[in-house]
Design a protein around this motif. Structure first.
Motif, PDB file in Angstrom:
ATOM      1  N   ASP A  39       0.689  -1.283   0.022  1.00  0.00           N
ATOM      2  CA  ASP A  39      -0.160  -0.017  -0.110  1.00  0.00           C
ATOM      3  C   ASP A  39       0.718   1.258   0.158  1.00  0.00           C
ATOM      4  OD1 ASP A  39      -2.507  -1.268  -0.252  1.00  0.00           O
ATOM      5  OD2 ASP A  39      -2.975  -1.218   2.036  1.00  0.00           O
ATOM      6  N   GLY A  40       2.256   1.262   0.371  1.00  0.00           N
ATOM      7  CA  GLY A  40       3.004   2.363   0.391  1.00  0.00           C
ATOM      8  C   GLY A  40       3.213   2.632  -1.026  1.00  0.00           C
ATOM      9  N   ALA A  41       3.690   1.970  -1.921  1.00  0.00           N
ATOM     10  CA  ALA A  41       3.580   1.959  -3.409  1.00  0.00           C
ATOM     11  C   ALA A  41       2.272   2.707  -3.925  1.00  0.00           C
ATOM     12  CB  ALA A  41       3.847   0.743  -4.069  1.00  0.00           C
ATOM     13  N   LEU A  42       1.296   2.122  -3.433  1.00  0.00           N
ATOM     14  CA  LEU A  42      -0.303   2.374  -4.315  1.00  0.00           C
ATOM     15  C   LEU A  42      -0.562   4.061  -3.693  1.00  0.00           C
ATOM     16  CD1 LEU A  42      -2.888   1.571  -5.348  1.00  0.00           C
ATOM     17  CD2 LEU A  42      -3.643   0.708  -3.221  1.00  0.00           C
ATOM     18  N   PHE A  43      -0.280   4.222  -2.441  1.00  0.00           N
ATOM     19  CA  PHE A  43      -0.753   5.588  -2.087  1.00  0.00           C
ATOM     20  C   PHE A  43       0.569   6.807  -1.981  1.00  0.00           C
ATOM     21  CE2 PHE A  43      -3.821   2.590   0.045  1.00  0.00           C
ATOM     22  CZ  PHE A  43      -4.822   3.053  -0.488  1.00  0.00           C
ATOM     23  N   GLY A  44       1.551   6.136  -2.667  1.00  0.00           N
ATOM     24  CA  GLY A  44       2.691   7.091  -2.475  1.00  0.00           C
ATOM     25  C   GLY A  44       3.556   7.551  -1.182  1.00  0.00           C
ATOM     26  N   ASP A  45       3.442   6.575  -0.279  1.00  0.00           N
ATOM     27  CA  ASP A  45       4.037   6.689   0.861  1.00  0.00           C
ATOM     28  C   ASP A  45       5.471   6.002   0.898  1.00  0.00           C
ATOM     29  OD1 ASP A  45       1.516   7.516   1.805  1.00  0.00           O
ATOM     30  OD2 ASP A  45       1.005   5.532   2.663  1.00  0.00           O
ATOM     31  N   LYS A  46       6.501   6.598   1.786  1.00  0.00           N
ATOM     32  CA  LYS A  46       7.856   6.064   2.191  1.00  0.00           C
ATOM     33  C   LYS A  46       7.763   5.125   2.990  1.00  0.00           C
ATOM     34  CE  LYS A  46      12.268   7.865   2.765  1.00  0.00           C
ATOM     35  NZ  LYS A  46      13.287   8.630   2.944  1.00  0.00           N
ATOM     36  N   VAL A  47       8.324   3.993   2.765  1.00  0.00           N
ATOM     37  CA  VAL A  47       8.196   2.738   3.630  1.00  0.00           C
ATOM     38  C   VAL A  47       9.833   2.562   4.220  1.00  0.00           C
ATOM     39  CG1 VAL A  47       8.051   0.253   3.614  1.00  0.00           C
ATOM     40  CG2 VAL A  47       6.545   1.695   2.053  1.00  0.00           C
TER      41      VAL A  47
END
Length: 264
Positions: A39-47
């Motif tokens: 979901d980090g990739a999906l929503f543009g979050d840094k993991v």
């Protein structure tokens, strides 16, 4: 306002959530946390993945390379490291920060108080920054008292709620910590440990107890002992019901040497 809640799946993690996930013996942090990282990739979050060498989460497919933090190799504190990543995330154009923390007892060797303080730091960080923090533990790796301490400072959990303790302490504002559930003899030890850590880092600790269902003599004794743990500290209990206030007085804790103020 943040509130304690259970999540059916990791897809339900929201901004500011600090989630506890307990692993089964055969599970890995990467397998159970795949949706959280994806979901980090999906929503543009840094993991950011915290654990020894990133664990198996390094091999998650179709996701941007996460930042890997091995606590054993940190020169400073984990809190300082994730704060730096949060600052970098904003400059790098990410929507938010996602932290997957796989806590392994065999690598950290940290004493229980250190582990608890680390979780309290992350709880405060999540609440104040809006970061999403998922902490995974394998119960078989930890003694029950230590596991009780760290789970009770996670306001959110995935799947079945841990059987004990039956209360939660979590951040709900500047200098404010909310207490929910039941504090009895089974949870008094964990409650006392949490309070000792809080008073060690603040002159005044405010506990919002409007949703506290039950508070027995063992819990009150733990509260009194924690308040006396360091000089010049004060614990303020807000929202305590009439029964709690009366029991506090009848138990002899309403004394000058116990720096606790209990108010409606």
């Amino acid at each position: 306002m943040r509130a304690a809640r259970g999540l059916a799946t990791l897809d339900e993690v929201e901004s500011g959530d600090h989630v506890c996930q307990l692993l089964e013996p055969a599970e890995t942090a990467g397998e159970r946390s795949r949706a959280f990282v994806a979901d980090g990739a999906l929503f543009g979050d840094k993991v950011v993945i915290v654990g020894p060498d990133g664990g198996s989460a390094r091999r998650l497919p179709d996701t941007p390379a996460p930042v890997l933090i091995d606590p054993a190799r940190l020169e400073g504190s984990l809190l300082a490291a994730v704060r730096r990543e949060a600052d970098n995330a904003g400059r790098e154009g990410f929507r938010a920060l996602r932290i997957l923390r796989h806590v392994t007892a065999d690598r950290t060797g940290a004493p229980p108080d250190s582990m608890l303080q680390s979780e309290l730091d992350l709880e405060e960080f999540a609440a104040d920054s809006g970061a999403m923090v998922l902490c995974t533990y394998r119960p078989a790796d930890w003694d029950p008292p230590t596991l009780d301490q760290v789970t009770c400072v996670h306001p959110h959990h995935v799947g079945s709620r841990p059987a004990a303790p039956e209360f939660r302490v979590f951040r709900t504002g500047e200098g404010h910590w909310t207490v929910t559930g039941v504090i009895d003899s089974a949870g008094a030890g964990a409650f006392g440990a949490v309070l000792r850590n809080l008073v060690a880092h603040a002159l005044v600790v405010r506990l919002m107890c409007h949703e506290l269902e039950f508070f027995d003599a063992a819990g009150m004794s733990a509260l009194a002992d924690a308040a006396r743990y360091l000089p010049d500290r004060q614990v303020i209990i807000e929202g305590a019901n009439e029964t709690v206030r009366l029991c506090w007085q009848l138990s002899g804790f309403a004394a000058p040497e116990v720096p606790v103020v209990i108010s409606p």
